[in-house]
Design a protein around this motif. Structure first.
Motif, PDB file in Angstrom:
ATOM      1  N   HIS A  31       0.861  -1.190   0.000  1.00 52.49           N
ATOM      2  CA  HIS A  31       0.000   0.000   0.000  1.00 52.49           C
ATOM      3  C   HIS A  31       0.898   1.241   0.000  1.00 52.49           C
ATOM      4  N   PRO A  32       0.612   2.219  -0.898  1.00 55.27           N
ATOM      5  CA  PRO A  32       1.514   3.384  -1.003  1.00 55.27           C
ATOM      6  C   PRO A  32       1.709   4.125   0.330  1.00 55.27           C
ATOM      7  N   ASN A  33       0.695   4.118   1.205  1.00 52.49           N
ATOM      8  CA  ASN A  33       0.816   4.869   2.456  1.00 52.49           C
ATOM      9  C   ASN A  33       1.380   4.032   3.601  1.00 52.49           C
TER      10      ASN A  33
HETATM   11  C1  LIG Z   1      -2.812   8.013   1.154  1.00 53.10           C
HETATM   12  O1  LIG Z   1      -2.956   9.121   2.036  1.00 53.10           O
HETATM   13  C2  LIG Z   1      -3.431  10.308   1.441  1.00 53.10           C
HETATM   14  C3  LIG Z   1      -3.351  11.416   2.473  1.00 53.10           C
HETATM   15  O2  LIG Z   1      -4.007  11.052   3.661  1.00 53.10           O
HETATM   16  C4  LIG Z   1      -4.847  10.074   0.934  1.00 53.10           C
HETATM   17  O3  LIG Z   1      -5.364  11.236   0.337  1.00 53.10           O
HETATM   18  C5  LIG Z   1      -4.829   8.926  -0.056  1.00 53.10           C
HETATM   19  O4  LIG Z   1      -6.142   8.616  -0.463  1.00 53.10           O
HETATM   20  C6  LIG Z   1      -4.171   7.680   0.529  1.00 53.10           C
HETATM   21  N1  LIG Z   1      -3.986   6.669  -0.508  1.00 53.10           N
HETATM   22  C7  LIG Z   1      -4.667   5.511  -0.527  1.00 53.10           C
HETATM   23  C8  LIG Z   1      -4.382   4.608  -1.667  1.00 53.10           C
HETATM   24  O5  LIG Z   1      -5.469   5.198   0.331  1.00 53.10           O
END
Ligand SMILES: *[C@@H]1O[C@H](CO)[C@@H](O)[C@H](O)[C@H]1NC(C)=O
Length: 234
Positions: A31-33
């Motif tokens: 997951h990117p985050n």
């Molecule tokens: C990752 O975090 C950002 C900032 O909170 C958010 O806008 C984004 O939707 C997130 N990415 C995913 C794939 O959930």
């Protein structure tokens, strides 16, 4: 001052392992985050934007009125839901599901509620049996679970309701079990306590029970929790 340790309940499968295992099963490192986060941190982060109601997992051991914890049944509920979603989305294990946030939120919530319910019963048992200090009774939560803010919040609701105070070490000290055990070794080495030379005979025990185990007595007491929901809000 002397302390008496009494075990009211034990964990049948160590709670710290469930959340990291779910994180691994969901491949959250992809997951990117979450790529740099531990499993526990990833679940906590994703849960913030998830809807736990999409996965109404059952709280384990609802009909066993003791203070033991078990996460095995919950783990299989979660795994079944993940497999079902993978089939629906037509993806293989190892690919990120679209609903990881909701699964994270539901997992975290169910773990928190399970911990709170078993602990609630322990508090009631202690009160009924005069085992709590009459002034400033304290509930201590430590270890990996104590680094989770949602679980802390849930147990704060419980301690406020029952007139106790919750104490947790700072999150940076609530880490991997192996690290905490190794650190205990460091502290002992520094104090020169329990240090054995390499040629001494050592008797290993597979378990290290803490104090007197009265979990059977707790089960016999069969304390029911008062009905009504605990509201957890941030
Ligand atoms: C990752 O975090 C950002 C900032 O909170 C958010 O806008 C984004 O939707 C997130 N990415 C995913 C794939 O959930």
């Amino acid at each position: 001052m002397s302390f008496i340790f009494i075990t009211l309940g034990t964990c049948l499968i160590v709670s710290d392992t469930l959340v990291p295992r779910v994180a691994r099963r969901l491949s959250l490192t992809k997951h990117p985050n979450c790529s740099t986060l531990s499993g526990g941190q990833a679940i906590e982060l994703l849960a913030r934007s998830g809807d736990r109601r999409k996965f109404p997992f059952r709280t384990p051991m609802g009909r066993i009125y003791d203070c033991c914890f078990s996460f095995a049944g919950l783990r299989s509920q979660i795994t079944m839901s993940i497999m079902k979603k993978e089939a629906e989305e037509g993806i293989e294990q190892g690919t990120l599901l679209s609903c990881v946030n909701d699964i994270a939120a539901a997992t975290q919530h169910t773990v928190a509620v399970h911990l709170a319910k078993r602990t609630h019963r322990a508090i009631l048992f202690c009160k009924e049996n005069g085992l709590l200090s009459s002034e400033d009774p304290i509930l201590v939560m430590s270890g990996g679970v104590a680094s989770n803010q949602y679980i802390r919040k849930t147990l704060t609701v419980l301690t406020e309701k029952t007139g106790l105070r919750l104490l947790c070490p700072p999150p940076r000290f609530c880490t991997d079990n192996g690290v905490m055990i190794a650190w205990n070794g460091v502290e002992r080495l520094r104090e020169g306590k329990g240090i054995l030379s390499p040629n001494e005979d050592v008797c290993y025990e597979p378990k290290a029970p803490l104090g007197v185990d009265i979990s059977a007595k707790v089960r016999t007491a069969g304390i029911r929790l008062p009905s009504g929901r605990m509201k957890i809000s941030f």
